[in-house]
Structure formats: structure tokens, C-alpha cells
Design an enzyme around this catalytic site. Structure first.
Site, mmCIF file in Angstrom:
data_model
loop_
_atom_site.group_PDB
_atom_site.id
_atom_site.type_symbol
_atom_site.label_atom_id
_atom_site.label_comp_id
_atom_site.label_asym_id
_atom_site.label_seq_id
_atom_site.Cartn_x
_atom_site.Cartn_y
_atom_site.Cartn_z
ATOM 1 N N GLU A 273 28.096 47.311 38.766
ATOM 2 C CA GLU A 273 28.230 45.884 39.061
ATOM 3 C C GLU A 273 26.912 45.302 39.576
ATOM 4 O O GLU A 273 26.241 45.898 40.421
ATOM 5 C CB GLU A 273 29.312 45.703 40.132
ATOM 6 C CG GLU A 273 29.519 44.277 40.613
ATOM 7 C CD GLU A 273 30.434 44.190 41.822
ATOM 8 O OE1 GLU A 273 31.079 43.138 41.991
ATOM 9 O OE2 GLU A 273 30.519 45.165 42.597
ATOM 10 N N LYS B 117 35.102 38.379 37.163
ATOM 11 C CA LYS B 117 35.802 39.072 38.241
ATOM 12 C C LYS B 117 36.818 38.153 38.916
ATOM 13 O O LYS B 117 36.493 37.029 39.322
ATOM 14 C CB LYS B 117 34.772 39.567 39.259
ATOM 15 C CG LYS B 117 35.325 40.418 40.382
ATOM 16 C CD LYS B 117 34.169 40.895 41.258
ATOM 17 C CE LYS B 117 34.624 41.755 42.412
ATOM 18 N NZ LYS B 117 33.466 42.165 43.252
ATOM 19 N N CYS C 113 34.919 46.353 40.775
ATOM 20 C CA CYS C 113 34.783 46.634 42.196
ATOM 21 C C CYS C 113 36.036 46.280 43.013
ATOM 22 O O CYS C 113 37.040 46.992 42.940
ATOM 23 C CB CYS C 113 33.541 45.940 42.736
ATOM 24 S SG CYS C 113 32.922 46.641 44.301
#
Length: 264
Positions: A40, A111, A147
Site C-alpha cells: 500500500e 479503499k 490494509c
């Protein structure tokens, strides 16, 4: 199916352009792999909040061009981690990029769960609005997450319902919570009966020590391969057919209730 996870560091003082070139060279070295992953926000650092705006780029920006070319040269599926995306309206997002072996941008994913509790990423970046899967040609279907998403099992249920057999999770996970990283990767694999490939970073992001320990977990929750704390290329052999066998031998997904749809 061979997967290579490139656990690189965001080195202090290393310009983003040099890091792009270094990452592209690592991708090109993986010609025997089928799938390559990067972490990421590796061009800037997941905790370098003050640098997000300066490093933001469009979907056809320098990182996408470098990664597309590297994927084509190596002839691999490439999950190029994520970038700070600046959309045409000026909004910023934490956006993952997946390239096909011909270098074409195949899928993007913004995300959904932004970390920071109203600070940092949560305050600076927009939120993605949908779960995204990426069929890998004639191979398995990948589900995309990033994440902090790893803490939200409902997103992974959506990915399973959409046909995901591999769950790809690039991250900039802090070392202080490394135990959670390993635990959650295994939990998502077990409950989804899918492979989890979680690719983290080494070193530090703006002074925040990174967990490293990228990991590949099989559908039974067994660790296939795990990296250490430093820079490393983690290579693992996957058996995509194991997903279907696991789901057939232990059909727990078929017992889901509470109003959710049965998986395909």
C-alpha cells in the site's frame, strides 16, 4: 500458480521516481511468477499524511505507466499496491491498481475503510464505495482490499459472494499491531475459505515502524509462506483448485443465514 509479494521499504531520502524504478525492476525479475504484488502507498508511505497531496497522481500517472510497462515486460498479473489517486474533480483516494500481463490497467479499487479515526487518512482521503473483484484471465478471481479493510469481515463476505477465490491485501501495517496483521489474515482466509495474500512494507513510514511479515495463507488458514521484517521478495506456490475442494469438503459457506446471499 506462483505468486511473488514484493515487501519493499519506503526509504528515507529516496525520491519517489527512484522507488518506482526500483519497484519496476523487481517486478521485471519475476518472470516465472503468475501474480506479483506490491504494498500500500509505497510511493509515498501510508503514514506520510502531509505528503499525500504532493504525491497524488491520476490513474494514468507515472506510477501507472511504470507498473503497466513492468507487468507487460514480465508478462505477469500485477497488483501494483496503491497510490494516492487525484481524480479529475480534485478528490484524493487510496486506490489500488491491478494490471494485466499485457500492461493494461485491468481493475482499480478505492479503499473503503480509511484509517485514522477522523485524522490522517480518514480526514484527507475520500472513501471507496464498492467492493471490487478482478478475474485473473483464465485463472482465479481475486477480491481486492487494502490494509485497514482487513478488520472488516463484511467486506470479505461481499467479495466471496462476488466469486473471489484469492483475497489480495496490500498494506502499510504498523509494527505495533503486527500480531493483529497475522491473526486477521488467517481469520479472513478461514471464514472466506479462500487464499489471502497480504503484502506489507518494511522500514518506516514517516517515523512509524512497519510490520513487514507479508504472508500467504491457504483456505484452511495454514500459512504457506511468511516474510521477515526487512525488505524481501516472498514467493509462494498456490493451488487455485484447493479453494473449490475446501468449500466442497467443508461447506460452511452454504450454512450462512441472517439474510445474506449464499455464495456463487
Amino acid at each position: 500458480m506462483r505468486a511473488a509479494l514484493l515487501q519493499i521499504a519506503v526509504r528515507p531520502g529516496e525520491p519517489a521516481e527512484e522507488r518506482r524504478a526500483r519497484a519496476a525492476a523487481l517486478v521485471r525479475e519475476q518472470r516465472t511468477a503468475d501474480l506479483v504484488m506490491l504494498p500500500e502507498l509505497w510511493t509515498v508511505g501510508a503514514f506520510a499524511f502531509e505528503a499525500f497531496a504532493a504525491h497524488a497522481e491520476p490513474l494514468d500517472g507515472p506510477t501507472a505507466r511504470a507498473m503497466g510497462a513492468a507487468a507487460a515486460d514480465a508478462e505477469v498479473w500485477l497488483h501494483a499496491g496503491s497510490i494516492v489517486e487525484r481524480d479529475p474533480a480534485g478528490g484524493l483516494f487510496n486506490t489500488s491498481l491491478v494490471f494485466a500481463p499485457d500492461g493494461r490497467l485491468h481493475r482499480t479499487y478505492r479503499k473503503i475503510h480509511r484509517f485514522g479515526f477522523d485524522r490522517g487518512e480518514a480526514a484527507l482521503l475520500g472513501r471507496g464505495e464498492k467492493a471490487v473483484t478482478a478475474p485473473l484471465g483464465a485463472g482465479p478471481t481475486a477480491g481486492l482490499a487494502t490494509c485497514y479493510d482487513l478488520r472488516f469481515p463484511e467486506q470479505f463476505r461481499l467479495l466471496v459472494d462476488a466469486g473471489a477465490e484469492l483475497l489480495l491485501v496490500p498494506a502499510g501495517w504498523p509494527a505495533a499491531r503486527r500480531a493483529h496483521w497475522s491473526l486477521l489474515a488467517r481469520a479472513r482466509a478461514v471464514e472466506s475459505q479462500a487464499y489471502v495474500l497480504a503484502c506489507g512494507t518494511a522500514g518506516e513510514h514517516a517515523g512509524v515502524a512497519q510490520a513487514g511479515h507479508s504472508v500467504v495463507v491457504d483456505p484452511w488458514g495454514e500459512v504457506v509462506a511468511e516474510a521477515g521484517a526487512g525488505e524481501e521478495t516472498l514467493v509462494a506456490e498456490l493451488d487455485p483448485a484447493l479453494v473449490a475442494r475446501t468449500r466442497a469438503e467443508f461447506p460452511a459457506l452454504g450454512d450462512r443465514v441472517l439474510g445474506v446471499p449464499a455464495p456463487r
